[in-house]
Scaffold this motif. Sequence first.
Motif, PDB file in Angstrom:
ATOM      1  N   ALA A  79       0.187  35.194  25.975  1.00 47.73           N
ATOM      2  CA  ALA A  79      -0.640  35.688  24.871  1.00 47.73           C
ATOM      3  C   ALA A  79      -1.741  34.693  24.579  1.00 47.73           C
ATOM      4  O   ALA A  79      -1.570  33.475  24.746  1.00 47.73           O
ATOM      5  N   LEU A  80      -2.871  35.225  24.157  1.00 47.43           N
ATOM      6  CA  LEU A  80      -3.922  34.405  23.565  1.00 47.43           C
ATOM      7  C   LEU A  80      -3.600  34.325  22.079  1.00 47.43           C
ATOM      8  O   LEU A  80      -3.414  35.360  21.423  1.00 47.43           O
ATOM      9  N   VAL A  81      -3.498  33.114  21.545  1.00 45.33           N
ATOM     10  CA  VAL A  81      -3.040  32.922  20.168  1.00 45.33           C
ATOM     11  C   VAL A  81      -4.182  32.329  19.343  1.00 45.33           C
ATOM     12  O   VAL A  81      -4.709  31.264  19.661  1.00 45.33           O
ATOM     13  N   LEU A  82      -4.564  33.047  18.284  1.00 49.92           N
ATOM     14  CA  LEU A  82      -5.577  32.580  17.344  1.00 49.92           C
ATOM     15  C   LEU A  82      -4.875  32.073  16.098  1.00 49.92           C
ATOM     16  O   LEU A  82      -4.087  32.807  15.479  1.00 49.92           O
ATOM     17  N   ILE A  83      -5.127  30.827  15.719  1.00 48.96           N
ATOM     18  CA  ILE A  83      -4.475  30.211  14.562  1.00 48.96           C
ATOM     19  C   ILE A  83      -5.555  29.799  13.576  1.00 48.96           C
ATOM     20  O   ILE A  83      -6.452  29.010  13.898  1.00 48.96           O
ATOM     21  N   ARG A  84      -5.468  30.375  12.372  1.00 49.67           N
ATOM     22  CA  ARG A  84      -6.486  30.084  11.355  1.00 49.67           C
ATOM     23  C   ARG A  84      -6.317  28.667  10.849  1.00 49.67           C
ATOM     24  O   ARG A  84      -5.218  28.249  10.448  1.00 49.67           O
TER      25      ARG A  84
ATOM     26  N   ASP B 152      -8.660  28.474  15.679  1.00 47.82           N
ATOM     27  CA  ASP B 152      -8.500  27.706  16.912  1.00 47.82           C
ATOM     28  C   ASP B 152      -7.822  28.588  17.958  1.00 47.82           C
ATOM     29  O   ASP B 152      -6.856  29.305  17.656  1.00 47.82           O
ATOM     30  N   VAL B 153      -8.336  28.531  19.189  1.00 50.43           N
ATOM     31  CA  VAL B 153      -7.891  29.440  20.252  1.00 50.43           C
ATOM     32  C   VAL B 153      -6.908  28.714  21.168  1.00 50.43           C
ATOM     33  O   VAL B 153      -7.194  27.624  21.673  1.00 50.43           O
ATOM     34  N   HIS B 154      -5.745  29.343  21.365  1.00 45.89           N
ATOM     35  CA  HIS B 154      -4.669  28.777  22.182  1.00 45.89           C
ATOM     36  C   HIS B 154      -4.224  29.796  23.229  1.00 45.89           C
ATOM     37  O   HIS B 154      -4.536  30.985  23.135  1.00 45.89           O
ATOM     38  N   VAL B 155      -3.435  29.307  24.183  1.00 43.67           N
ATOM     39  CA  VAL B 155      -2.739  30.174  25.118  1.00 43.67           C
ATOM     40  C   VAL B 155      -1.257  29.820  25.043  1.00 43.67           C
ATOM     41  O   VAL B 155      -0.893  28.641  24.876  1.00 43.67           O
ATOM     42  N   ALA B 156      -0.395  30.831  25.114  1.00 46.91           N
ATOM     43  CA  ALA B 156       1.047  30.595  25.030  1.00 46.91           C
ATOM     44  C   ALA B 156       1.751  31.428  26.092  1.00 46.91           C
ATOM     45  O   ALA B 156       1.349  32.570  26.366  1.00 46.91           O
ATOM     46  N   TYR B 157       2.785  30.856  26.700  1.00 50.52           N
ATOM     47  CA  TYR B 157       3.588  31.541  27.696  1.00 50.52           C
ATOM     48  C   TYR B 157       5.028  31.605  27.212  1.00 50.52           C
ATOM     49  O   TYR B 157       5.612  30.591  26.813  1.00 50.52           O
ATOM     50  N   ARG B 158       5.569  32.819  27.231  1.00 48.89           N
ATOM     51  CA  ARG B 158       6.943  33.028  26.753  1.00 48.89           C
ATOM     52  C   ARG B 158       7.084  32.446  25.359  1.00 48.89           C
ATOM     53  O   ARG B 158       6.298  32.737  24.469  1.00 48.89           O
ATOM     54  N   ASP B 159       8.059  31.588  25.142  1.00 45.02           N
ATOM     55  CA  ASP B 159       8.295  31.017  23.813  1.00 45.02           C
ATOM     56  C   ASP B 159       7.759  29.593  23.687  1.00 45.02           C
ATOM     57  O   ASP B 159       8.090  28.882  22.730  1.00 45.02           O
ATOM     58  N   ALA B 160       6.946  29.164  24.642  1.00 46.81           N
ATOM     59  CA  ALA B 160       6.435  27.788  24.614  1.00 46.81           C
ATOM     60  C   ALA B 160       5.440  27.627  23.466  1.00 46.81           C
ATOM     61  O   ALA B 160       4.823  28.581  22.993  1.00 46.81           O
ATOM     62  N   GLU B 161       5.291  26.397  23.018  1.00 48.58           N
ATOM     63  CA  GLU B 161       4.321  26.083  21.974  1.00 48.58           C
ATOM     64  C   GLU B 161       2.911  26.370  22.487  1.00 48.58           C
ATOM     65  O   GLU B 161       2.559  25.993  23.605  1.00 48.58           O
ATOM     66  N   PRO B 162       2.077  27.049  21.706  1.00 42.97           N
ATOM     67  CA  PRO B 162       0.711  27.348  22.152  1.00 42.97           C
ATOM     68  C   PRO B 162      -0.081  26.077  22.468  1.00 42.97           C
ATOM     69  O   PRO B 162       0.074  25.052  21.797  1.00 42.97           O
ATOM     70  N   ARG B 163      -0.920  26.159  23.504  1.00 41.31           N
ATOM     71  CA  ARG B 163      -1.781  25.043  23.905  1.00 41.31           C
ATOM     72  C   ARG B 163      -3.233  25.426  23.676  1.00 41.31           C
ATOM     73  O   ARG B 163      -3.635  26.566  23.910  1.00 41.31           O
ATOM     74  N   ARG B 164      -4.046  24.442  23.269  1.00 43.89           N
ATOM     75  CA  ARG B 164      -5.464  24.696  23.021  1.00 43.89           C
ATOM     76  C   ARG B 164      -6.179  25.068  24.321  1.00 43.89           C
ATOM     77  O   ARG B 164      -5.831  24.590  25.407  1.00 43.89           O
ATOM     78  N   LEU B 165      -7.192  25.897  24.164  1.00 41.75           N
ATOM     79  CA  LEU B 165      -8.064  26.257  25.270  1.00 41.75           C
ATOM     80  C   LEU B 165      -9.399  25.541  25.127  1.00 41.75           C
ATOM     81  O   LEU B 165      -9.862  25.283  24.010  1.00 41.75           O
ATOM     82  N   ALA B 166     -10.013  25.249  26.247  1.00 46.56           N
ATOM     83  CA  ALA B 166     -11.348  24.656  26.255  1.00 46.56           C
ATOM     84  C   ALA B 166     -12.378  25.769  26.442  1.00 46.56           C
ATOM     85  O   ALA B 166     -12.077  26.816  27.024  1.00 46.56           O
TER      86      ALA B 166
END
Length: 286
Positions: free
Chosen positions: A43-48, A87-101
């Motif tokens: 998932a692409l994860v957007l965190i305010r 802030d825009v992140h990427v997450a796989y399965r249940d892993a903690e989201p990581r920032r995208l460049a």
Amino acid sequence: MSEAAEAAPARADCVADSAGGLTFHIADWARPAPGGHDDWSGALVLIRRGGRDAPDGEVRLPLGPTADGRLQAALPSNVALPEGRWDVHVAYRDAEPRRLAPGLNDLRSLVDRRPGPSTSPLSVRIPYATKHGNLSLRSWRRAPHAEAGEIRLEDDTMAVRGRLYRVAYPSEWLADAVVEARCRGGEGPVRTAPLEVEGPDFSFTLSYADLARTWGGGADVWDLWLRPADRTMAPARLARILDDVADKKEIFTYPPRTVAGPHGEALARPYYTRDNDLAVRIEALA
């Protein structure tokens, strides 16, 4: 995959559409190798920023493969994204989201954008690179919205043109409306000036001397609104958001003018806030 590649942040390209939607494309190398196609999800994860724990502080957009081997996620304009910085992140399965460049941005559809007639909130999302090299979004969601256009400066006045959006009948909304300058902070004074109206377009001239009449010697900030004659209707904040510039404060700058106040001469100038809202600042001479 090497350790260096694993440590490098994935990059996302962004494509904007004229309705206010965004599509994100992520290179497939950022995807971990799954055991099988069906056991992988991303998932692409957007965190305010500053509000992740709020009910609407996180938005997840499903990622799917594309024909060119990348991953894609869509943020349509009809998905309600509250105002703020995301802030825009990427997450796989249940892993903690990581920032995208940030990758390549195609924001041509945002330049001189003219939204069509509608009363639904206007959605504006502009991707940008943070000072740390990460990908973030600036989001606005407004109805009504008063888009500021040309600003002309005379010796002691500023003349502004603009257009009203997201009301059913703009010319009726603007009839007998005024521009309202509100001094920020507590129960500060309010100044008004008449509008000239042509359909959804408006213009006005604001006097710096009028704003400086109550200047106390420090720094006064006046926020600018359009106030309809019908006080049961919501006012519209003057802002400039219908383009591809996420932060205008340091880019759209205007020269100060000297104006007389009760404590001597002061400097007056319009500027855009961190939210791209239009304001006027009265302050002491340097």
